[in-house]
Design an enzyme around this catalytic site. Structure first.
Site, mmCIF file in Angstrom:
data_model
loop_
_atom_site.group_PDB
_atom_site.id
_atom_site.type_symbol
_atom_site.label_atom_id
_atom_site.label_comp_id
_atom_site.label_asym_id
_atom_site.label_seq_id
_atom_site.Cartn_x
_atom_site.Cartn_y
_atom_site.Cartn_z
ATOM 1 N N LYS A 34 0.843 -1.201 0.000
ATOM 2 C CA LYS A 34 0.000 0.000 0.000
ATOM 3 C C LYS A 34 0.874 1.245 0.000
ATOM 4 O O LYS A 34 1.870 1.312 0.731
ATOM 5 C CB LYS A 34 -0.895 -0.040 1.247
ATOM 6 C CG LYS A 34 -1.946 1.054 1.350
ATOM 7 C CD LYS A 34 -2.800 0.840 2.591
ATOM 8 C CE LYS A 34 -3.947 1.821 2.705
ATOM 9 N NZ LYS A 34 -4.797 1.552 3.895
ATOM 10 N N SER A 111 -9.426 1.326 3.011
ATOM 11 C CA SER A 111 -8.615 2.108 2.102
ATOM 12 C C SER A 111 -7.507 1.305 1.420
ATOM 13 O O SER A 111 -6.810 1.825 0.545
ATOM 14 C CB SER A 111 -7.970 3.276 2.879
ATOM 15 O OG SER A 111 -7.128 2.809 3.927
ATOM 16 N N SER A 135 -9.922 -0.923 7.139
ATOM 17 C CA SER A 135 -9.334 -0.818 5.810
ATOM 18 C C SER A 135 -8.618 -2.063 5.323
ATOM 19 O O SER A 135 -8.191 -2.113 4.171
ATOM 20 C CB SER A 135 -8.379 0.380 5.760
ATOM 21 O OG SER A 135 -9.093 1.592 5.858
#
Length: 394
Positions: A34, A111, A135
């Site tokens: 990420k 996310s 997330s």
């Protein structure tokens, strides 16, 4: 990044050499990261063009990423994140919406959207994400993956962008539990509170009541499968005071810390933001001491309440989310309503700091639906071992 990215999961950075060990426990595996984590040779964009512009090229790799490289895993690339990691939709107005490999007509969730999309499309074997309010767990639910929100502080977030530090955690995704466990062996030290061989399985009836009747029906066979391995689940009540009280305590803490983290950036640079993220941050700015102080006190009470409920052998079995992922075509209002409803149960792990593992054990209407195990602080590896036993029972 991969030359072929049908999931739109990777940030299109120019390739930089990232060495990895020739041999190790993760040899043969590739992984995504990420775009909150520093990797030498790359910028760290955080899903926002101003953060990206201010980043510069990093000269040091985040320790958690380096551990994976040292274990023999190969970097596939940096993955798209929701803007500033402050969303659960997977839709970034600047970098697009990564596609859900398990249900292409539904959102990937965020996310950690790009990480989940990359794994669900088979573009990498596993991927790192972060989980503050859901997330990792939301994308795992939506994309049919294993995903862990670990005990708070269990996996290092050094060298990663913050959102709300007292809630932020580093987790990961994999399609199968064997790969997931190999990563756990690298990232997790031995459990500080290992579960005994025979756990006390608990079914929080109040949490299950948050789910739609269709979701409960779809999860019932998975629950029966878990009970066949771990024993009959005892009914309990998990909430403290009310889910509304839990929800607002979490929101106030998250909002206060998010503004402390990102407020200076907004006030100085006025960066372009997606409407939902901007609204969330503007609300965060308004959180007062009279809201935040009682919220932190509530968190301490809830942590003690859940610790007493679980003891050293209790494991909650419950839906990861209250239903399958919203459709990509749904309105922003509908997706935001889904997010708020899901936060009522997702906040349990956040407020307590306890680990929650989502397992891809069910489907409804052709879309994945996750079932979670939530255990005491420090029982992360034990939860994964339980998931291995459940997977072997099929």
């Amino acid at each position: 990044m991969p030359l072929y990215d049908p999931a739109h999961a990777f940030v299109p950075y120019p390739d930089a050499a990232v060495p990895h060990a020739a041999t190790g426990p993760l040899t043969g595996l590739c992984f995504g990261v990420k775009d909150l984590f520093d990797i030498a040779g790359y910028p760290t964009g955080g899903g926002n063009p101003i953060v990206l512009a201010l980043s510069g090229i990093k000269t040091r790799t985040a320790p958690t990423v380096q551990r994976l490289l040292d274990a023999g895993a190969r970097l596939a690339g940096k993955t798209v994140t929701d803007e500033l990691a402050f969303s659960m939709t997977g839709n970034n107005v600047h970098f697009g919406a990564p596609l859900n490999g398990a249900a292409p007509d539904r959102i990937s969730g965020g996310s950690s959207s790009g990480s989940a999309a990359a794994v669900s499309h088979g573009l990498c074997d596993f991927a790192l994400g972060t989980d503050t309010g859901g997330s990792v767990r939301a994308p795992a639910n939506h994309c049919g993956l294993y995903g862990l929100r670990p005990t708070h502080g269990r996996v290092s977030l050094e060298g990663a962008l913050d959102l709300a530090p007292s809630l932020d955690t580093c987790g990961w995704f994999a399609r199968d539990v064997q790969t997931f466990a190999r990563v756990a062996d690298v990232l997790l030290q031995p459990d500080t509170a290992p579960l005994p061989p025979q756990v006390r399985l608990l079914r929080p009836l109040d949490v299950w009541a948050l789910s739609s009747p269709a979701a409960v029906a779809a999860l019932e066979p998975a629950l029966q499968r878990v009970q066949a391995v771990l024993g009959q689940a005892q009914p309990v009540q998990a909430q403290l005071d009310s889910f509304e009280a839990m929800y607002w305590a979490f929101r106030y803490i998250q909002g206060r810390e998010a503004w402390m983290t990102d407020g200076p950036l907004l006030e100085r640079y006025h960066p372009p933001l997606g409407a939902a993220v901007r609204q969330r941050l503007e609300w965060s700015r308004t959180v007062t001491d009279t809201q935040w102080v009682p919220a932190t006190a509530f968190r301490q009470r809830f942590r003690a309440h859940l610790a007493a409920l679980l003891g050293n052998d209790g494991v909650l079995v419950m839906p990861t989310m209250h239903d399958i992922a919203p459709l990509r075509a749904d309105s922003e209002e509908a997706v935001e309503d889904y997010r708020n409803r899901s936060t009522e149960s997702l906040c349990m792990a956040g407020l307590s700091g306890f680990p929650q593992l989502s397992m891809p054990l069910a489907t409804r209407a052709g879309a994945p639906l996750g079932l979670s195990l939530l255990g005491p602080a420090g029982s992360d590896r034990s939860l994964i071992a339980l998931a291995e036993r459940i997977a072997a029972s099929s």
